[in-house]
Design a protein around this motif. Sequence first.
Motif, PDB file in Angstrom:
ATOM      1  N   ALA A   1       0.855  -1.195  -0.160  1.00 57.27           N
ATOM      2  CA  ALA A   1      -0.057   0.127   0.036  1.00 57.27           C
ATOM      3  C   ALA A   1       0.929   1.308   0.040  1.00 57.27           C
ATOM      4  CB  ALA A   1      -0.987  -0.180   1.144  1.00 57.27           C
ATOM      5  N   VAL A   2       1.732   1.274   0.763  1.00 53.00           N
ATOM      6  CA  VAL A   2       2.727   2.305   0.975  1.00 53.00           C
ATOM      7  C   VAL A   2       3.548   2.678  -0.577  1.00 53.00           C
ATOM      8  CG1 VAL A   2       4.744   3.337   1.900  1.00 53.00           C
ATOM      9  CG2 VAL A   2       3.052   2.401   3.338  1.00 53.00           C
ATOM     10  N   HIS A   3       3.860   1.621  -1.031  1.00 51.78           N
ATOM     11  CA  HIS A   3       4.517   1.358  -2.232  1.00 51.78           C
ATOM     12  C   HIS A   3       3.915   2.063  -3.292  1.00 51.78           C
ATOM     13  CE1 HIS A   3       7.575  -0.047  -5.121  1.00 51.78           C
ATOM     14  NE2 HIS A   3       6.929  -0.393  -5.793  1.00 51.78           N
ATOM     15  N   ILE A   4       2.538   1.663  -3.529  1.00 57.30           N
ATOM     16  CA  ILE A   4       1.856   2.023  -4.652  1.00 57.30           C
ATOM     17  C   ILE A   4       1.100   3.538  -4.312  1.00 57.30           C
ATOM     18  CG2 ILE A   4       1.649  -0.278  -5.548  1.00 57.30           C
ATOM     19  CD1 ILE A   4      -1.373  -0.035  -4.417  1.00 57.30           C
ATOM     20  N   GLY A   5       1.268   3.974  -3.134  1.00 58.50           N
ATOM     21  CA  GLY A   5       1.028   5.330  -2.767  1.00 58.50           C
ATOM     22  C   GLY A   5      -0.633   5.436  -2.237  1.00 58.50           C
ATOM     23  N   LEU A   6      -0.878   4.376  -1.703  1.00 58.80           N
ATOM     24  CA  LEU A   6      -2.651   4.421  -1.280  1.00 58.80           C
ATOM     25  C   LEU A   6      -2.451   5.073   0.074  1.00 58.80           C
ATOM     26  CD1 LEU A   6      -4.010   0.557  -1.514  1.00 58.80           C
ATOM     27  CD2 LEU A   6      -4.496   2.737  -2.538  1.00 58.80           C
ATOM     28  N   GLY A   7      -1.236   5.423   0.706  1.00 58.89           N
ATOM     29  CA  GLY A   7      -1.292   6.124   2.056  1.00 58.89           C
ATOM     30  C   GLY A   7       0.167   5.935   2.760  1.00 58.89           C
ATOM     31  N   SER A   8       0.391   7.090   3.412  1.00 53.21           N
ATOM     32  CA  SER A   8       1.854   6.895   3.952  1.00 53.21           C
ATOM     33  C   SER A   8       1.606   7.283   5.654  1.00 53.21           C
ATOM     34  CB  SER A   8       2.698   8.215   3.581  1.00 53.21           C
ATOM     35  OG  SER A   8       2.007   9.478   3.882  1.00 53.21           O
ATOM     36  N   ASP A   9       0.444   7.199   6.201  1.00 55.58           N
ATOM     37  CA  ASP A   9       0.054   7.097   7.616  1.00 55.58           C
ATOM     38  C   ASP A   9      -0.817   6.057   7.993  1.00 55.58           C
ATOM     39  OD1 ASP A   9      -2.775   8.414   8.165  1.00 55.58           O
ATOM     40  OD2 ASP A   9      -1.902   9.239   6.488  1.00 55.58           O
TER      41      ASP A   9
END
Length: 111
Positions: A35-43
């Motif tokens: 999810a972080v890798h594909i940009g779904l969220g960073s928090d």
Amino acid sequence: MDEEDTATRFMAAVDELLQVAPAGLQPTGAALIVAVHIGLGSDSRSLSNKLGIAHALVLREISALSGTLLHIVRREDRTQRTFVELTEKAKALATTASNTLKPSSLSSNTS
């Protein structure tokens, strides 16, 4: 790309990451990395909402992966929202897993 196809591709990416990841990586952790890798969220809060996982479980997994596969950027004391980024090791694993993990193949809205 429809929502069902996107979800199927996401889960395939998680499965592939688990195949190349170090022993002990849990599926929840793999899902967070993808999810972080594909940009779904960073928090933690946005990841919790996007993945449909309780915030407390996301926080626990972030804590378990902190320092090895996730780097904690900052925390909000009041809400416990935790901002993360992938470590170089996690980026390498995500890249090695397969082309399924490429952001364009999961987040594209074209058919």
